[in-house]
Scaffold this motif. Structure first.
Motif, PDB file in Angstrom:
ATOM      1  N   GLU A  17       1.026  -1.239   0.003  1.00  0.00           N
ATOM      2  CA  GLU A  17       0.076   0.226  -0.034  1.00  0.00           C
ATOM      3  C   GLU A  17       0.993   1.361   0.139  1.00  0.00           C
ATOM      4  O   GLU A  17       0.642   2.315  -0.696  1.00  0.00           O
ATOM      5  N   LEU A 115      -9.703  -9.244   9.192  1.00  0.00           N
ATOM      6  CA  LEU A 115      -8.202  -8.988   9.470  1.00  0.00           C
ATOM      7  C   LEU A 115      -7.722  -7.810   8.340  1.00  0.00           C
ATOM      8  O   LEU A 115      -7.225  -8.300   7.338  1.00  0.00           O
ATOM      9  N   ALA A 116      -7.710  -6.773   8.884  1.00  0.00           N
ATOM     10  CA  ALA A 116      -7.161  -5.750   7.736  1.00  0.00           C
ATOM     11  C   ALA A 116      -6.715  -4.411   8.381  1.00  0.00           C
ATOM     12  O   ALA A 116      -7.403  -4.065   9.443  1.00  0.00           O
ATOM     13  N   VAL A 118      -6.851  -0.557   8.441  1.00  0.00           N
ATOM     14  CA  VAL A 118      -7.786   0.384   8.124  1.00  0.00           C
ATOM     15  C   VAL A 118      -7.321   1.814   8.093  1.00  0.00           C
ATOM     16  O   VAL A 118      -7.960   2.655   7.577  1.00  0.00           O
ATOM     17  N   LEU A 120      -3.657   4.813   9.424  1.00  0.00           N
ATOM     18  CA  LEU A 120      -2.589   4.915   9.673  1.00  0.00           C
ATOM     19  C   LEU A 120      -2.537   6.383  10.907  1.00  0.00           C
ATOM     20  O   LEU A 120      -3.320   7.299  10.548  1.00  0.00           O
TER      21      LEU A 120
ATOM     22  N   ILE B   8      -4.740   8.853   8.835  1.00  0.00           N
ATOM     23  CA  ILE B   8      -5.085   8.707   7.450  1.00  0.00           C
ATOM     24  C   ILE B   8      -5.981   7.247   7.265  1.00  0.00           C
ATOM     25  O   ILE B   8      -5.456   6.356   7.969  1.00  0.00           O
ATOM     26  N   HIS B   9      -6.856   7.353   6.389  1.00  0.00           N
ATOM     27  CA  HIS B   9      -7.846   5.973   6.118  1.00  0.00           C
ATOM     28  C   HIS B   9      -7.033   5.019   5.036  1.00  0.00           C
ATOM     29  O   HIS B   9      -6.225   5.545   4.023  1.00  0.00           O
ATOM     30  N   LEU B  10      -6.928   3.860   5.301  1.00  0.00           N
ATOM     31  CA  LEU B  10      -6.306   2.997   4.228  1.00  0.00           C
ATOM     32  C   LEU B  10      -7.208   1.929   3.814  1.00  0.00           C
ATOM     33  O   LEU B  10      -7.998   1.435   4.645  1.00  0.00           O
ATOM     34  N   ASP B  11      -7.252   1.657   2.650  1.00  0.00           N
ATOM     35  CA  ASP B  11      -7.938   0.708   1.986  1.00  0.00           C
ATOM     36  C   ASP B  11      -7.350  -0.853   1.824  1.00  0.00           C
ATOM     37  O   ASP B  11      -7.287  -1.054   0.625  1.00  0.00           O
ATOM     38  N   ALA B  12      -6.472  -1.321   2.828  1.00  0.00           N
ATOM     39  CA  ALA B  12      -5.569  -2.427   2.572  1.00  0.00           C
ATOM     40  C   ALA B  12      -6.550  -3.754   2.251  1.00  0.00           C
ATOM     41  O   ALA B  12      -7.576  -3.681   2.641  1.00  0.00           O
ATOM     42  N   LYS B  13      -5.797  -4.670   1.755  1.00  0.00           N
ATOM     43  CA  LYS B  13      -6.450  -6.170   1.423  1.00  0.00           C
ATOM     44  C   LYS B  13      -6.784  -6.608   2.642  1.00  0.00           C
ATOM     45  O   LYS B  13      -6.033  -6.686   3.594  1.00  0.00           O
ATOM     46  N   ASP B  14      -7.985  -7.149   3.041  1.00  0.00           N
ATOM     47  CA  ASP B  14      -8.125  -7.658   4.195  1.00  0.00           C
ATOM     48  C   ASP B  14      -7.677  -9.307   3.944  1.00  0.00           C
ATOM     49  O   ASP B  14      -8.189  -9.862   3.166  1.00  0.00           O
ATOM     50  N   LEU B  15      -6.973  -9.490   4.945  1.00  0.00           N
ATOM     51  CA  LEU B  15      -6.341 -10.852   4.993  1.00  0.00           C
ATOM     52  C   LEU B  15      -7.268 -12.150   4.827  1.00  0.00           C
ATOM     53  O   LEU B  15      -7.115 -13.083   4.079  1.00  0.00           O
ATOM     54  N   PHE B  16      -8.258 -11.882   5.563  1.00  0.00           N
ATOM     55  CA  PHE B  16      -9.100 -12.961   5.667  1.00  0.00           C
ATOM     56  C   PHE B  16     -10.005 -13.076   4.312  1.00  0.00           C
ATOM     57  O   PHE B  16     -10.384 -14.308   3.985  1.00  0.00           O
ATOM     58  N   ASP B 133      -9.748 -20.485  11.696  1.00  0.00           N
ATOM     59  CA  ASP B 133      -9.800 -19.377  10.974  1.00  0.00           C
ATOM     60  C   ASP B 133      -9.353 -19.703   9.450  1.00  0.00           C
ATOM     61  O   ASP B 133      -9.231 -18.553   8.682  1.00  0.00           O
ATOM     62  N   PHE B 134      -9.160 -20.837   8.849  1.00  0.00           N
ATOM     63  CA  PHE B 134      -8.823 -20.900   7.540  1.00  0.00           C
ATOM     64  C   PHE B 134      -9.702 -21.926   6.756  1.00  0.00           C
ATOM     65  O   PHE B 134      -9.400 -23.024   6.916  1.00  0.00           O
TER      66      PHE B 134
END
Lengths: 129, 218
Positions: A17, A115-116, A118, A120, B8-16, B133-134
């Motif tokens: 990211e 689990l992410a 969101v 910083l 700041i807001h982030l829109d990173a990939k959700d690992l799940f 979890d998997f």
């Protein structure tokens, strides 16, 4: 005990990211959403994060973990929302029961396994003193 | 004066979500070959392997072709048991990882002759914590608990029991010897998982195997 591999996944996701959207300033906190259905130890995740980020751009950053409650969608009556919890004596922790609280039907989990990263918290460089 | 902070807001990939995508990929691959798959979880020594072998024998007699993946940290003992029982089998050593994941299973699915089987049992690593979890992309999840583990196992590992479709309470023929009431396990499970099915089994003698298969849709 899969916190280390999941912390690695979070580190990689964040680095990716940051490559695409670089930020200005030191990253002090990394805000993470963690679904309550995941069997994860917060302490182990923090420790793995500390070790994995040593020496890099994320060094010294801290995970701020926000727990996300289970939300479901009912296939029968269309209910969407939280579920009931089993919290009688002997169960130690309140455990979400994956059943529609309105009609008792089967449900699909829509939140609670997240689990992410969101957000910083950044320390601004060159901020006036 | 402390440094100024801003969020700041982030829109990173959700690992799940990534896990779910990999699981969905497996599911589609299996469906594409007409294979029904089951994730069999449970503690070390709960009887997962023998229960799978017993189910396979019953299915084989009905003309159903069965395959199995033996998921273990190390070794090929379960794999050899599946082969000796005449199953199409693959060994999946996780190398110290405490659970199977959709990614590892996906690699095995590339190698298994899926057109030679109708049903695939995926035996997870013996563990009641991490496999919860998997998701692997199976049709249903089964958890095996043996009476010799104690009558409090559902309370000790609620999250895995809350999310599975079928509970097999195994080694019920030993219940009296270890002073455990199997109904207590069943009662806890039903409270936690009202839609889950419960079956009492004794894998060694084959007791309950037909009923377990019925709960899996056979």
């Amino acid at each position: 005990m899969h916190e280390y591999s999941l912390a690695m996944g979070l580190v990689e996701a964040l680095r990716e990211e940051l490559r695409r959207h670089p930020v200005n300033g030191r990253i002090a906190k990394v805000h993470v959403r963690q679904g309550e259905l995941l069997v994860l130890s917060e302490e182990a995740l923090q420790e793995a994060w500390r070790i994995l980020t040593q020496g890099g751009e994320l060094a010294g950053s801290e995970l701020a973990i926000e727990k996300v409650a289970v939300r479901v969608r009912c296939g029968g009556c269309g209910y969407q929302g939280p579920v009931g919890y089993l919290s009688e004596q002997g169960w130690h922790f309140a455990v979400p029961v994956l059943r529609c609280p309105r009609c008792g039907g089967r449900v699909e989990v829509v939140e609670g396994r997240d689990l992410a990263i969101v957000g910083l918290s950044l320390e601004e460089q060159g901020s006036p003193t | 004066m402390p440094p100024r902070m801003h969020d700041i807001h982030l829109d990173a990939k959700d690992l799940f979500k990534r896990q779910l995508e990999l699981a969905e990929h497996n599911y589609q691959r299996l469906k594409g070959r007409g294979v029904r798959a089951f994730n069999v979880m449970g503690a070390i020594g709960s009887g997962k392997t023998l229960l799978i072998v017993q189910m396979a024998q019953v299915l084989k007699a009905r003309g159903v072709r069965v395959g199995a993946i033996a998921g273990d940290v190390a070794g090929d003992d379960d794999y050899r048991r599946f082969r000796e029982a005449g199953l199409v089998a693959a060994n999946l050593n996780t190398g110290d990882q405490c659970h199977l994941d959709a990614h590892g299973v996906g690699h095995v699915l590339e190698e298994l002759p899926l057109n030679e089987i109708d049903v695939l049992f995926i035996e997870n690593v013996g563990n009641l914590v991490c496999p919860a979890d998997f998701p692997l992309g199976t049709d249903a999840d089964v958890v095996v608990v043996s009476v010799t583990e104690g009558d409090d196992m559902v309370r000790k590992h609620p999250k895995i029991f809350a999310q599975t479709d079928v509970l097999a309470i195994n080694k019920v023929d030993l219940a009296a010897f270890v002073g455990v009431d199997p109904h207590k396990l069943a009662e806890d499970y039903r409270k936690l998982n009202p839609h889950g099915k419960v079956v009492f089994t004794a894998a060694r003698s084959g007791r309950g195997v037909d009923e377990l298969l019925a709960h899996l849709g056979f």
